[in-house]
Design an enzyme around this catalytic site. Structure first.
Site, PDB file in Angstrom:
ATOM      1  N   CYS A   2       3.307 -97.916   4.040  1.00 44.27           N
ATOM      2  CA  CYS A   2       3.308 -97.147   2.801  1.00 44.27           C
ATOM      3  C   CYS A   2       2.254 -97.693   1.838  1.00 44.27           C
ATOM      4  O   CYS A   2       1.889 -98.859   1.888  1.00 44.27           O
ATOM      5  CB  CYS A   2       4.634 -97.162   2.061  1.00 44.27           C
ATOM      6  SG  CYS A   2       6.017 -96.630   3.050  1.00 44.27           S
ATOM      7  N   ARG A  27      -2.315 -96.256   5.214  1.00 42.59           N
ATOM      8  CA  ARG A  27      -1.076 -97.039   5.272  1.00 42.59           C
ATOM      9  C   ARG A  27       0.133 -96.203   5.682  1.00 42.59           C
ATOM     10  O   ARG A  27       1.200 -96.754   5.969  1.00 42.59           O
ATOM     11  CB  ARG A  27      -0.793 -97.670   3.901  1.00 42.59           C
ATOM     12  CG  ARG A  27      -1.925 -98.507   3.376  1.00 42.59           C
ATOM     13  CD  ARG A  27      -1.581 -99.025   2.011  1.00 42.59           C
ATOM     14  NE  ARG A  27      -0.639-100.108   2.105  1.00 42.59           N
ATOM     15  CZ  ARG A  27      -0.958-101.384   2.224  1.00 42.59           C
ATOM     16  NH1 ARG A  27      -2.232-101.721   2.252  1.00 42.59           N
ATOM     17  NH2 ARG A  27      -0.044-102.304   2.312  1.00 42.59           N
ATOM     18  N   TRP A  74       5.150 -94.125   5.226  1.00 39.55           N
ATOM     19  CA  TRP A  74       5.313 -94.296   6.660  1.00 39.55           C
ATOM     20  C   TRP A  74       6.801 -94.593   6.830  1.00 39.55           C
ATOM     21  O   TRP A  74       7.283 -95.640   6.435  1.00 39.55           O
ATOM     22  CB  TRP A  74       4.453 -95.447   7.170  1.00 39.55           C
ATOM     23  CG  TRP A  74       4.540 -95.626   8.651  1.00 39.55           C
ATOM     24  CD1 TRP A  74       3.796 -94.977   9.588  1.00 39.55           C
ATOM     25  CD2 TRP A  74       5.413 -96.506   9.362  1.00 39.55           C
ATOM     26  NE1 TRP A  74       4.166 -95.402  10.846  1.00 39.55           N
ATOM     27  CE2 TRP A  74       5.145 -96.329  10.729  1.00 39.55           C
ATOM     28  CE3 TRP A  74       6.391 -97.416   8.975  1.00 39.55           C
ATOM     29  CZ2 TRP A  74       5.825 -97.030  11.719  1.00 39.55           C
ATOM     30  CZ3 TRP A  74       7.076 -98.112   9.959  1.00 39.55           C
ATOM     31  CH2 TRP A  74       6.780 -97.915  11.323  1.00 39.55           C
ATOM     32  N   ASN A  98       6.992-100.102  -1.170  1.00 43.53           N
ATOM     33  CA  ASN A  98       6.451-100.383   0.152  1.00 43.53           C
ATOM     34  C   ASN A  98       7.197-101.591   0.688  1.00 43.53           C
ATOM     35  O   ASN A  98       7.215-102.627   0.031  1.00 43.53           O
ATOM     36  CB  ASN A  98       4.951-100.679   0.027  1.00 43.53           C
ATOM     37  CG  ASN A  98       4.374-101.243   1.312  1.00 43.53           C
ATOM     38  OD1 ASN A  98       4.877-100.979   2.399  1.00 43.53           O
ATOM     39  ND2 ASN A  98       3.312-102.027   1.188  1.00 43.53           N
ATOM     40  N   GLY A  99       7.846-101.450   1.844  1.00 42.95           N
ATOM     41  CA  GLY A  99       8.610-102.559   2.416  1.00 42.95           C
ATOM     42  C   GLY A  99       9.950-102.068   2.906  1.00 42.95           C
ATOM     43  O   GLY A  99      10.154-100.866   3.091  1.00 42.95           O
ATOM     44  N   GLU A 478      -6.018-103.729  26.250  1.00 43.72           N
ATOM     45  CA  GLU A 478      -6.547-103.010  25.085  1.00 43.72           C
ATOM     46  C   GLU A 478      -6.870-101.551  25.448  1.00 43.72           C
ATOM     47  O   GLU A 478      -6.585-100.636  24.669  1.00 43.72           O
ATOM     48  CB  GLU A 478      -7.796-103.755  24.558  1.00 43.72           C
ATOM     49  CG  GLU A 478      -8.534-103.095  23.416  1.00 43.72           C
ATOM     50  CD  GLU A 478      -7.697-102.888  22.159  1.00 43.72           C
ATOM     51  OE1 GLU A 478      -6.576-103.381  22.062  1.00 43.72           O
ATOM     52  OE2 GLU A 478      -8.204-102.177  21.266  1.00 43.72           O
ATOM     53  N   LYS A 482      -5.138 -98.274  23.681  1.00 48.29           N
ATOM     54  CA  LYS A 482      -5.908 -97.203  23.023  1.00 48.29           C
ATOM     55  C   LYS A 482      -5.495 -95.839  23.567  1.00 48.29           C
ATOM     56  O   LYS A 482      -5.350 -94.883  22.818  1.00 48.29           O
ATOM     57  CB  LYS A 482      -7.421 -97.388  23.235  1.00 48.29           C
ATOM     58  CG  LYS A 482      -8.062 -98.515  22.476  1.00 48.29           C
ATOM     59  CD  LYS A 482      -8.307 -98.225  21.012  1.00 48.29           C
ATOM     60  CE  LYS A 482      -7.288 -98.890  20.131  1.00 48.29           C
ATOM     61  NZ  LYS A 482      -7.464-100.261  19.784  1.00 48.29           N
ATOM     62  N   GLU A 485      -1.948 -94.866  22.235  1.00 48.36           N
ATOM     63  CA  GLU A 485      -1.792 -94.527  20.819  1.00 48.36           C
ATOM     64  C   GLU A 485      -2.562 -93.275  20.417  1.00 48.36           C
ATOM     65  O   GLU A 485      -2.168 -92.598  19.478  1.00 48.36           O
ATOM     66  CB  GLU A 485      -2.155 -95.709  19.909  1.00 48.36           C
ATOM     67  CG  GLU A 485      -3.594 -96.128  19.908  1.00 48.36           C
ATOM     68  CD  GLU A 485      -3.864 -97.222  18.868  1.00 48.36           C
ATOM     69  OE1 GLU A 485      -4.724 -98.065  19.140  1.00 48.36           O
ATOM     70  OE2 GLU A 485      -3.228 -97.230  17.806  1.00 48.36           O
ATOM     71  N   HIS A 501       3.728-107.184  42.751  1.00 49.35           N
ATOM     72  CA  HIS A 501       5.032-107.715  42.342  1.00 49.35           C
ATOM     73  C   HIS A 501       5.890-106.657  41.653  1.00 49.35           C
ATOM     74  O   HIS A 501       6.792-106.998  40.898  1.00 49.35           O
ATOM     75  CB  HIS A 501       4.825-108.944  41.445  1.00 49.35           C
ATOM     76  CG  HIS A 501       4.031-110.009  42.138  1.00 49.35           C
ATOM     77  ND1 HIS A 501       4.557-110.777  43.154  1.00 49.35           N
ATOM     78  CD2 HIS A 501       2.728-110.382  42.014  1.00 49.35           C
ATOM     79  CE1 HIS A 501       3.618-111.595  43.605  1.00 49.35           C
ATOM     80  NE2 HIS A 501       2.494-111.369  42.932  1.00 49.35           N
ATOM     81  N   LYS A 601      -2.338 -97.561   9.521  1.00 48.86           N
ATOM     82  CA  LYS A 601      -3.396 -98.556   9.713  1.00 48.86           C
ATOM     83  C   LYS A 601      -2.933 -99.964   9.353  1.00 48.86           C
ATOM     84  O   LYS A 601      -3.342-100.926   9.971  1.00 48.86           O
ATOM     85  CB  LYS A 601      -4.603 -98.157   8.849  1.00 48.86           C
ATOM     86  CG  LYS A 601      -5.810 -99.032   9.017  1.00 48.86           C
ATOM     87  CD  LYS A 601      -6.532 -98.729  10.315  1.00 48.86           C
ATOM     88  CE  LYS A 601      -7.697 -99.644  10.566  1.00 48.86           C
ATOM     89  NZ  LYS A 601      -7.938 -99.782  12.018  1.00 48.86           N
TER      90      LYS A 601
END
Ligand code: F6R
Length: 606
Positions: A2, A27, A74, A98-99, A478, A482, A485, A501, A601
């Site tokens: 947020c 955010r 968010w 925010n939190g 990575e 990508k 997401e 395995h 972000k």
């Protein structure tokens, strides 16, 4: 996560709040809202969705007011909806937060018993009612002191009060809050960027502190309400580059910027004239450091993982890594001779910050590898190594990953030279090679046509795999992250040697698999693993480096070759086609590339 913003002025504020919210949208972007004070009354406009929607709604309502707070959300408690969007108001106050308030359920029950009626499913609404309740018997300042003590968890808060035409409160614990000083007006914001178009004079609240803003004055207080003085920082006036240029997406632009990211970072950290690493502010003797603990989340964690490989290869250090959300709750045996390195693009990630805080409380040596140099992590670490890659706006990290890897690689070269674990000749040779990286990265960018076709298959796949050994394993992780997401395709990153395995059972006819097999010591073994997945029907995209020895397998579906640089540097190059693969897969599906669903972000909640 947020983002919050507040302006107290003698001019109308709503359009400036909206502009700042646009900058804070990284955010959170599932809902947005604003509240202003008009003739002593609180007026609110809220919406589900983006700030653009809010802007249109505000224009319909002709929202006036010289004091106001705004929020981009968010969702944590309660789904994204207009009713759950902030600000949350009672008859007396309006709050942006925010939190996460961890004891909100208990507080809500107590307040409901007192007759307060809740409209939303958020944890934030308890703050509005709690403040209202305390205001019945307390001054505003005493109310804030008491309310903050009642709240468990993390918060950055902005609060405005009915009938208080020259007053706004900001408070912080855990989540960041910047305070800005303007000409006959003042501001609060989740970061300094949101305030930058209005001021470059900033202070930051520390945990437990709060402030009372008037148009021409800001007072700062500690947890108990004692006055404190704050340092005012002058930020550089450079405006952030919010322009996409000829690109349609920030991510596309940020991928293409990587050759210059590499150059800028090298120019900062390598003295080309003397061919040596330029980190002179290292506050410890290298002999006092015997081990390193690298900590981060998500993509930043992947850069920690590859740094482990580099550092183990070239230094005498004992190198460990951890995911910040795990580290902060483990019973860590702190070691005086360990350097704790925190890697974060934003410098505000809640778990990474908490892990740093834990190390600081235990008096450990700390180093931050960050992009945002004004961030909480940067401000609190003993040593800051900025990655110098400019603002990254696309939610999926690309150029920052490149910068993080590069700074960590350069740091590992510096330590290995200081420790004499590599010879001077090797050190100079590696530094010389590093100067070739930017150019090779530029060449690697030219894979669009090929990737476009490959992406068609990945975009439609039920699942996919990314395999690599050694330095290529973190890059496989990575690449998979990508794709997940951005294109919302199930993707698993695995060490190629692990396939037998268990995961090999997932391979079925037509499943796309990326195999990262540079010509290093693992090459032959990785190629054998590749044959094993091909034999079970996988469509393999092989990424390797150019070499005179041709790869003899007719069954490879597609192949991409990057430049043949020193093997330490191949991971930088192999990252680029994987970023493009995720980009084009998401593009093919018409997804929101710069703002993938459910993400933000800057992850300022745990
Ligand atoms: C993925 C991504 C995230 C971040 C993670 C940490 O593309 O961007 O996984 O890397 O949320 O963020 P920072 O680096 O800001 O601490």
């Amino acid at each position: 996560m947020c983002g919050i913003i507040g302006i107290i002025s003698s001019k109308e504020v709503s359009s400036r709040i909206v502009n700042s919210l646009k900058k804070l949208e990284y955010r959170g972007y599932d809902s947005a809202g604003i509240a202003t004070l008009v003739d002593g009354n609180i007026n609110e406009v809220k919406c589900e969705g983006r700030v653009d929607v809010l802007e249109k709604d505000i224009s319909k309502f002709n929202l006036k007011g010289d004091i106001g707070i705004g929020h981009v959300r968010w969702a944590t408690h309660g789904k994204p909806s207009k009713i759950n969007a902030h600000p949350h108001s009672s008859e007396q106050v309006s709050v942006v937060h925010n939190g996460i308030i961890e004891n909100s359920t208990i507080l809500k029950k107590i307040l409901e018993k007192k007759g307060y009626v809740f409209k939303s499913q958020t944890d934030t609404e308890v703050i509005a009612h709690l403040v209202t309740d305390y205001l019945k018997k307390n001054s505003i300042k005493n109310t804030i002191i008491k309310v903050l003590k009642k709240l468990h968890g993390s918060f950055a808060l902005g609060i405005i009060f009915k009938d208080q035409n020259d007053l706004m409160v900001g408070a912080k614990r855990g989540s960041p809050l910047a305070v800005g000083y303007g000409p006959n007006e003042n501001y609060i914001g989740s970061d300094s960027y949101a305030l930058k178009s209005m001021t470059n004079k900033i202070s930051y609240l520390e945990d437990g502190e709060f402030c009372i803003l008037k148009k021409d004055q800001i007072e700062f207080f500690d947890t108990d309400g004692s006055h404190i003085n704050k340092k005012v920082m002058n930020l550089s006036k450079n405006e952030i580059d919010y322009d996409k240029g000829h690109y349609k997406y920030f991510m596309e632009k940020e991928i293409d910027e990587q050759p210059s990211t590499i150059n800028d970072c090298i120019n900062e950290y390598i003295d080309k004239y003397n061919n040596q690493v330029n980190i002179f502010n290292f506050p410890w003797k290298s002999s006092s450091i015997r081990s390193v603990m690298l900590i981060g989340c998500g993509t930043a964690f992947h850069s920690c993982l590859i740094a482990k490989y580099w550092m183990e290869q070239s230094t005498n250090l004992d190198v460990n890594i951890d995911i910040a959300s795990e580290f902060r709750y483990r019973k860590v045996r702190f070691k005086k001779d360990c350097l704790y390195i925190f890697v974060s693009q934003s410098g505000e990630t809640a778990d990474t910050y908490a892990a740093l805080d834990l190390c600081k409380k235990n008096k450990m040596k700390t180093c931050a590898v960050v992009n945002v140099v004004e961030s909480s992590i940067a401000r609190n670490a003993d040593l800051v190594l900025p990655i110098h890659c400019g603002q990254e706006i696309g939610v999926a990290s690309t150029k920052a990953f490149m910068g993080q890897m590069l700074v960590l690689y350069i740091l590992s070269l510096k330590v290995s030279f200081d420790q004499k674990s590599i010879t001077k000749k090797e050190y100079k040779y590696k530094l010389k090679n590093l100067l070739k990286l930017s150019n090779s990265a530029k060449k690697t960018l030219n894979v669009d046509q090929k990737i476009l076709n490959i992406a068609k298959v990945f975009a439609e796949a039920k699942g996919s795999m990314f395999l690599g050994r050694g330095y290529s394993f973190p890059i496989a992780l990575e690449g998979a992250l990508k794709l997940k997401e951005l294109a919302y395709v199930h993707a698993e990153g695995y060490p190629a040697g692990e396939m037998k395995h268990g995961p090999l059972a997932l391979i079925e006819n037509g499943m796309p698999v990326v195999v990262l097999a540079p010509r290093d010591e693992h090459y032959k073994k990785t190629i054998s693993n590749m044959q094993e997945v091909i034999a079970r029907g996988a469509k393999v995209l092989l990424i390797t480096n150019k070499n005179k020895d041709e790869i003899t397998s007719e069954n490879i579906w597609e192949k991409i070759e990057v430049d043949n640089l020193d093997e330490d540097l191949i991971p930088f190059l192999m990252t680029i086609p994987l970023q493009k693969l995720a980009f084009y897969s998401a593009l093919k599906k018409g997804y929101d590339i710069d703002k993938p669903r459910n993400l933000a972000k800057s992850v300022t909640v745990e």
